[in-house]
Design a protein around this motif. Structure first.
Motif, PDB file in Angstrom:
ATOM      1  N   PHE A  26       0.979  -1.094   0.037  1.00  0.00           N
ATOM      2  CA  PHE A  26      -0.164  -0.004  -0.008  1.00  0.00           C
ATOM      3  C   PHE A  26       0.799   1.174  -0.111  1.00  0.00           C
ATOM      4  CE2 PHE A  26      -2.419   3.110   2.503  1.00  0.00           C
ATOM      5  CZ  PHE A  26      -3.704   3.202   1.640  1.00  0.00           C
ATOM      6  N   VAL A  27       0.379   2.112  -0.808  1.00  0.00           N
ATOM      7  CA  VAL A  27       1.473   3.545  -1.013  1.00  0.00           C
ATOM      8  C   VAL A  27       0.439   4.514  -1.028  1.00  0.00           C
ATOM      9  CG1 VAL A  27       2.965   4.633  -2.640  1.00  0.00           C
ATOM     10  CG2 VAL A  27       2.930   1.972  -2.568  1.00  0.00           C
ATOM     11  N   VAL A  28       0.978   5.777  -0.178  1.00  0.00           N
ATOM     12  CA  VAL A  28       0.442   6.960  -0.330  1.00  0.00           C
ATOM     13  C   VAL A  28       1.816   8.001  -0.550  1.00  0.00           C
ATOM     14  CG1 VAL A  28      -0.861   8.815   1.027  1.00  0.00           C
ATOM     15  CG2 VAL A  28      -1.359   6.313   1.261  1.00  0.00           C
ATOM     16  N   SER A  29       1.414   8.826  -1.531  1.00  0.00           N
ATOM     17  CA  SER A  29       2.524   9.851  -1.643  1.00  0.00           C
ATOM     18  C   SER A  29       1.801  11.251  -1.697  1.00  0.00           C
ATOM     19  CB  SER A  29       3.305   9.589  -2.844  1.00  0.00           C
ATOM     20  OG  SER A  29       2.495  10.036  -3.866  1.00  0.00           O
ATOM     21  N   ILE A  30       2.919  12.249  -1.244  1.00  0.00           N
ATOM     22  CA  ILE A  30       2.323  13.733  -1.029  1.00  0.00           C
ATOM     23  C   ILE A  30       3.224  14.517  -1.711  1.00  0.00           C
ATOM     24  CG2 ILE A  30       1.480  15.310   0.301  1.00  0.00           C
ATOM     25  CD1 ILE A  30       0.652  13.260   2.536  1.00  0.00           C
ATOM     26  N   PRO A  31       2.957  15.461  -2.701  1.00  0.00           N
ATOM     27  CA  PRO A  31       3.990  16.214  -3.212  1.00  0.00           C
ATOM     28  C   PRO A  31       4.473  17.366  -1.969  1.00  0.00           C
ATOM     29  CG  PRO A  31       1.995  16.711  -4.214  1.00  0.00           C
ATOM     30  CD  PRO A  31       1.675  15.351  -3.374  1.00  0.00           C
ATOM     31  N   ARG A  32       5.692  17.468  -2.080  1.00  0.00           N
ATOM     32  CA  ARG A  32       6.189  18.513  -1.103  1.00  0.00           C
ATOM     33  C   ARG A  32       7.555  19.368  -1.656  1.00  0.00           C
ATOM     34  NH1 ARG A  32      10.214  17.132   3.058  1.00  0.00           N
ATOM     35  NH2 ARG A  32      10.212  18.628   4.614  1.00  0.00           N
ATOM     36  N   LYS A  37      10.174  20.568  -0.287  1.00  0.00           N
ATOM     37  CA  LYS A  37      11.540  20.073   0.314  1.00  0.00           C
ATOM     38  C   LYS A  37      11.783  18.457  -0.339  1.00  0.00           C
ATOM     39  CE  LYS A  37      11.594  23.385   3.885  1.00  0.00           C
ATOM     40  NZ  LYS A  37      11.596  23.596   5.340  1.00  0.00           N
ATOM     41  N   GLY A  38      10.885  17.811  -0.852  1.00  0.00           N
ATOM     42  CA  GLY A  38      11.162  16.424  -1.262  1.00  0.00           C
ATOM     43  C   GLY A  38       9.767  15.622  -0.859  1.00  0.00           C
ATOM     44  N   PRO A  39       9.274  14.855  -1.576  1.00  0.00           N
ATOM     45  CA  PRO A  39       7.881  14.235  -1.691  1.00  0.00           C
ATOM     46  C   PRO A  39       7.902  13.195  -0.266  1.00  0.00           C
ATOM     47  CG  PRO A  39       9.062  13.061  -3.182  1.00  0.00           C
ATOM     48  CD  PRO A  39       9.665  14.088  -2.703  1.00  0.00           C
ATOM     49  N   ILE A  40       6.536  13.187   0.284  1.00  0.00           N
ATOM     50  CA  ILE A  40       6.226  12.325   1.499  1.00  0.00           C
ATOM     51  C   ILE A  40       5.965  11.089   0.664  1.00  0.00           C
ATOM     52  CG2 ILE A  40       4.797  11.914   3.552  1.00  0.00           C
ATOM     53  CD1 ILE A  40       6.624  14.577   3.701  1.00  0.00           C
ATOM     54  N   VAL A  41       6.626   9.586   1.005  1.00  0.00           N
ATOM     55  CA  VAL A  41       6.095   8.761   0.449  1.00  0.00           C
ATOM     56  C   VAL A  41       6.049   7.460   1.446  1.00  0.00           C
ATOM     57  CG1 VAL A  41       6.812   6.769  -1.372  1.00  0.00           C
ATOM     58  CG2 VAL A  41       7.149   9.338  -1.833  1.00  0.00           C
ATOM     59  N   ASP A  90      17.939   8.956  19.600  1.00  0.00           N
ATOM     60  CA  ASP A  90      17.240   8.590  18.314  1.00  0.00           C
ATOM     61  C   ASP A  90      16.619   9.806  17.551  1.00  0.00           C
ATOM     62  OD1 ASP A  90      17.919   5.965  18.702  1.00  0.00           O
ATOM     63  OD2 ASP A  90      15.902   5.215  18.790  1.00  0.00           O
ATOM     64  N   ASN A  91      16.039   9.497  16.174  1.00  0.00           N
ATOM     65  CA  ASN A  91      15.717  10.628  15.423  1.00  0.00           C
ATOM     66  C   ASN A  91      13.955  10.012  15.187  1.00  0.00           C
ATOM     67  OD1 ASN A  91      17.694  12.485  15.100  1.00  0.00           O
ATOM     68  ND2 ASN A  91      18.651  11.136  13.732  1.00  0.00           N
ATOM     69  N   ILE A  92      13.079  10.974  14.810  1.00  0.00           N
ATOM     70  CA  ILE A  92      11.811  10.666  14.605  1.00  0.00           C
ATOM     71  C   ILE A  92      11.871  11.224  13.005  1.00  0.00           C
ATOM     72  CG2 ILE A  92       9.257  10.846  15.089  1.00  0.00           C
ATOM     73  CD1 ILE A  92      11.049   9.614  17.334  1.00  0.00           C
ATOM     74  N   TYR A  93      11.029  10.198  12.466  1.00  0.00           N
ATOM     75  CA  TYR A  93      11.082  10.529  10.869  1.00  0.00           C
ATOM     76  C   TYR A  93       9.661  10.286  10.581  1.00  0.00           C
ATOM     77  CZ  TYR A  93      16.122   8.863  11.275  1.00  0.00           C
ATOM     78  OH  TYR A  93      17.318   8.719  11.523  1.00  0.00           O
ATOM     79  N   TYR A  94       9.626  11.293   9.286  1.00  0.00           N
ATOM     80  CA  TYR A  94       8.223  11.185   8.419  1.00  0.00           C
ATOM     81  C   TYR A  94       8.486  10.035   7.245  1.00  0.00           C
ATOM     82  CZ  TYR A  94      10.652  14.240   5.050  1.00  0.00           C
ATOM     83  OH  TYR A  94      11.500  14.725   4.227  1.00  0.00           O
ATOM     84  N   PRO A  95       7.220   9.669   6.629  1.00  0.00           N
ATOM     85  CA  PRO A  95       7.253   8.625   5.542  1.00  0.00           C
ATOM     86  C   PRO A  95       8.472   8.605   4.787  1.00  0.00           C
ATOM     87  CG  PRO A  95       5.186   8.728   6.288  1.00  0.00           C
ATOM     88  CD  PRO A  95       6.032   9.939   7.098  1.00  0.00           C
ATOM     89  N   GLY A  96       9.481   8.048   4.381  1.00  0.00           N
ATOM     90  CA  GLY A  96      10.326   8.272   3.181  1.00  0.00           C
ATOM     91  C   GLY A  96      11.665   9.352   3.620  1.00  0.00           C
ATOM     92  N   GLU A  97      11.697   9.878   4.751  1.00  0.00           N
ATOM     93  CA  GLU A  97      12.880  10.612   5.179  1.00  0.00           C
ATOM     94  C   GLU A  97      14.028   9.786   5.168  1.00  0.00           C
ATOM     95  OE1 GLU A  97      13.781  14.055   8.449  1.00  0.00           O
ATOM     96  OE2 GLU A  97      12.171  12.590   8.899  1.00  0.00           O
TER      97      GLU A  97
END
Length: 335
Positions: free
Chosen positions: A159-165, A167-171, A298-305
């Motif tokens: 399952f894939v969801v992407s959002i244009p951004r 600074k680089g897309p969210i995937v 530790d770091n916290i990430y958004y999808p694709g980061e």
């Protein structure tokens, strides 16, 4: 071993040309395999190349075939993949869904009779780079038991969801199993255990041992019963909208092929508030990042980061490739 992405691209391109792909398709397929590997997703990148070639040799993947439209209902279309290469079909159907979205605000392509698209996030990124939101999914062969069952009856249906951004897309790119089977095999190749339980062993016990899970391919659904239910409805949607094969029908074949997929794209620029949209995305990311981690440092990430960070490292240092996989690819090139 580490290899430059340019070398991987060159070797794969020459390999696919050798197997009679047109130069255009060879370039596309080599690029997708290379980009996935560059982003740290070898499980759906270079590690899949030997199996991809095996399926070509067995006639499962039809080199010259590609998806074509069979029905149209305004901004909704049905396509048939004609058992062509999954990468070629997925690229084409994503492009068409984007075109429909830019014409109507939203577009959908339902595809049947296609082959594995490799890394689903590739097409989410493709849509995002064309300024579209995407929701994409595919069914698979049975490789997870429905919750409470012993034998596999449902697929891990990526399952894939992407959002244009800007600074680089969210995937977001995820299987409905706790670990994609390509990822489980990746751990196996490295001789490592999974960091969490990923499926059941022969004694119906949850395990993090790749060999035990792969023996009968009984993966663990994400969210347990919730992931099981999600897998079922995604299979239903992909099957009825494309008029294609369900996980049940795919499982009746010796090799996973003739699968069903959905490509939904939304063109957010119809609202004429692109600046506000980007501001809201950054607001969510900043709020998510600004949390104290459970483990200090530790770091916290958004999808694709993390993939983008891995990509930057691999471009600088070379791509980490399994030596056995690379040897198989080189042997195929000289075959």
């Amino acid at each position: 071993m580490r290899i430059s992405s340019e070398n991987i691209q060159k070797v794969l391109y020459e390999l696919f040309v050798k197997y009679k792909f047109t130069t255009e398709k060879a370039q596309l397929i080599a690029n997708v395999f290379t980009e996935s590997t560059l982003d740290g997703v070898s499980s759906h990148g270079i590690n899949r190349v030997p199996l991809f070639i095996e399926y070509i040799e067995k006639g499962v993947i039809k080199i010259d075939a590609e998806a074509e439209k069979v029905a149209s209902f305004g901004n909704i279309e049905r396509w048939d993949g004609n058992l062509g290469p999954g990468i070629v079909n997925a690229t084409k159907c994503t492009k068409r869904a984007v075109e429909l979205a830019k014409q109507h605000g939203m577009g959908m392509v339902a595809l049947r009779n296609t082959n594995h698209w490799m890394r689903g996030g590739t097409y989410g990124k493709q849509a995002a780079n064309d300024n579209c939101i995407s929701i994409l999914f595919t069914n698979t062969k049975p490789n997870m038991p429905p919750w409470g069952g012993k034998d596999s009856r449902i697929g891990n249906n990526p399952f894939v969801v992407s959002i244009p951004r800007k600074k680089g897309p969210i995937v977001l790119d995820m299987a409905i199993s706790q670990f994609a089977f390509g990822k489980i095999n990746d751990y196996k190749l490295r001789g490592q255990k999974l960091p969490y339980h990923g499926g059941w062993d022969d004694n119906n016990e949850l395990s993090n041992d790749p060999d035990k899970i792969l023996l009968k391919e009984r993966g663990l659904p994400i969210g347990y019963w919730k992931g099981s239910a999600l897998s079922i409805v995604l299979d239903m949607l992909a099957t009825i909208l494309s008029a294609g094969n369900s996980t049940y029908k795919i499982g009746s074949k010796e090799i996973e092929t003739a699968i069903s997929q959905i490509y939904i794209c939304i063109y957010p620029e119809v609202f004429n508030d692109k600046g506000l949209q980007q501001k809201l995305i950054e607001e969510i990311i900043d709020f998510t990042h600004d949390v104290e981690p459970i483990i200090p440092g530790d770091n916290i990430y958004y999808p694709g980061e993390r993939s983008s960070q891995t990509r930057a490292k691999n471009l600088k240092e070379g791509v980490l490739v399994n030596e056995n996989i690379w040897e198989k690819i080189m042997a195929l090139s000289k075959k």
